[in-house]
Write an enzyme that holds these catalytic residues in place. Structure first.
Site, PDB file in Angstrom:
ATOM      1  N   ARG A  89      11.735  -5.021   5.587  1.00 18.53           N
ATOM      2  CA  ARG A  89      11.371  -3.629   5.262  1.00 18.53           C
ATOM      3  C   ARG A  89      12.257  -2.648   6.029  1.00 18.53           C
ATOM      4  O   ARG A  89      12.578  -2.833   7.182  1.00 18.53           O
ATOM      5  CB  ARG A  89       9.907  -3.377   5.627  1.00 18.53           C
TER       6      ARG A  89
ATOM      7  N   ARG B 218      11.162  -0.617  11.444  1.00 18.58           N
ATOM      8  CA  ARG B 218      10.078  -0.271  12.363  1.00 18.58           C
ATOM      9  C   ARG B 218       9.999  -1.281  13.499  1.00 18.58           C
ATOM     10  O   ARG B 218      10.162  -2.467  13.280  1.00 18.58           O
ATOM     11  CB  ARG B 218       8.748  -0.233  11.600  1.00 18.58           C
TER      12      ARG B 218
ATOM     13  N   ARG C 224      -9.893   0.924   8.213  1.00 14.62           N
ATOM     14  CA  ARG C 224      -9.427  -0.417   8.601  1.00 14.62           C
ATOM     15  C   ARG C 224     -10.459  -1.171   9.428  1.00 14.62           C
ATOM     16  O   ARG C 224     -10.198  -2.291   9.843  1.00 14.62           O
ATOM     17  CB  ARG C 224      -8.130  -0.296   9.408  1.00 14.62           C
TER      18      ARG C 224
ATOM     19  N   ARG D 101      -0.553  -8.554  13.575  1.00 18.80           N
ATOM     20  CA  ARG D 101      -1.175  -7.602  12.637  1.00 18.80           C
ATOM     21  C   ARG D 101      -1.949  -8.332  11.546  1.00 18.80           C
ATOM     22  O   ARG D 101      -2.996  -7.867  11.111  1.00 18.80           O
ATOM     23  CB  ARG D 101      -0.096  -6.687  12.037  1.00 18.80           C
TER      24      ARG D 101
ATOM     25  N   LYS E  74       0.831  -1.219   0.000  1.00 14.23           N
ATOM     26  CA  LYS E  74       0.000   0.000   0.000  1.00 14.23           C
ATOM     27  C   LYS E  74       0.862   1.265   0.000  1.00 14.23           C
ATOM     28  O   LYS E  74       0.617   2.195  -0.757  1.00 14.23           O
ATOM     29  CB  LYS E  74      -0.907   0.058   1.253  1.00 14.23           C
TER      30      LYS E  74
END
Ligand code: ADP
Ligand code: ADP
Ligand code: ZN
Length: 218
Positions: free
Chosen positions: A127, A160, A88, A171, A13
């Site tokens: 990431r 992160r 969400r 998640r 996204k």
């Protein structure tokens, strides 16, 4: 134009909406980036959101909706925006419907990026994020030109704290329980566009642009 990018954490996204922002000249409203900024600045919103973000849970609907209401009302949103990470939950989707009505806007398309769980884990574990401009990289799939530095703004890249395997699994289960129901909701409204989220970043971007351009011609 109002675009919504949907899909599990790590589906791309952020990557795609940054490219769409540049291509269509519309602001990307990334809820996660906005919350991380609030945490960094020690604001009341950041203080309230932090505990949820740390454990991979969703922040309270009322808080998120208020943040988005304020953001969508700003001048740079007059011609539309790209929503990354909002809505969400069904309550957020309902609130968005009301906000858009007030703004006199309609949803152009809800792009749902489909990516398998194991690919999500591989992507998020590698990431690296720029907390300064919001750009994202992957140590193997999409590395920066200079190791550890953002191509766009030169800031230091970080991992992160919620991109660890335990929080990633949490998640994913939060996504399935609270966010995935929106897929059928937007399906019923006729706004949903499914896009295969695995493959080259550029190839996926071209698919999204072509479906948006088709939508805009109608
Ligand atoms: P999201 O915003 O949905 O959580 P990101 O855009 O941050 O997802 O992407 C998650 C990770 O996967 C990042 O490290 C990014 O560089 C990488 N990534 C994004 N799209 C692809 C793709 N098509 N193929 C491989 N890796 C990708
Ligand atoms: P990802 O890139 O993995 O999809 P985000 O950066 O969008 O993650 O979001 C990070 C965290 O911020 C979420 O795990 C959640 O705690 C919080 N958050 C982001 N968007 C929302 C939202 N719309 N509602 C509630 N919490 C949110
Ligand atoms: Zn940057």
């Amino acid at each position: 134009m109002v675009l919504i990018l949907m899909g599990p954490p790590g589906c791309g996204k952020g990557t795609q909406s940054k490219m769409l922002e540049e291509h269509y000249g519309l602001p990307q409203l990334a809820t996660g980036d906005m919350l991380r900024e609030a945490v960094k600045n020690g604001t009341e919103v950041g203080r309230r959101a932090k505990e949820y973000m740390d454990r991979g849970a969703l922040g309270p609907d009322d808080l998120i909706i208020e943040v988005m209401r304020e953001r969508m009302g700003r001048k740079d949103c007059a011609d539309g925006f790209i929503l990354d990470g909002f809505p969400r939950t069904p309550a957020q989707a309902e609130a968005l419907g009301g906000l858009l009505k007030e703004l006199g806007k309609n949803i152009t398309a809800v792009v749902n990026l489909d990516v398998a769980d194991e690919e999500v884990v591989r992507r998020l574990a590698g990431r690296r994020a720029c907390l300064s401009c919001g750009a994202t990289y992957h140590i193997a799939f999409s590395p920066p030109k200079a190791e550890g530095r953002c191509d766009k703004c030169g800031a230091k890249l970080v991992q992160r704290s919620d991109d660890n395997e335990g929080t990633i699994r949490e998640r994913l289960s939060v996504y399935r329980a609270q966010t995935a129901p929106l897929i059928s909701l937007y399906g019923k409204q006729g706004a949903l566009r499914n896009v295969e989220g695995t493959g080259s970043i550029k190839g996926i971007f071209e698919k999204i642009c072509s479906l948006i351009d088709k939508e805009m011609r109608q």
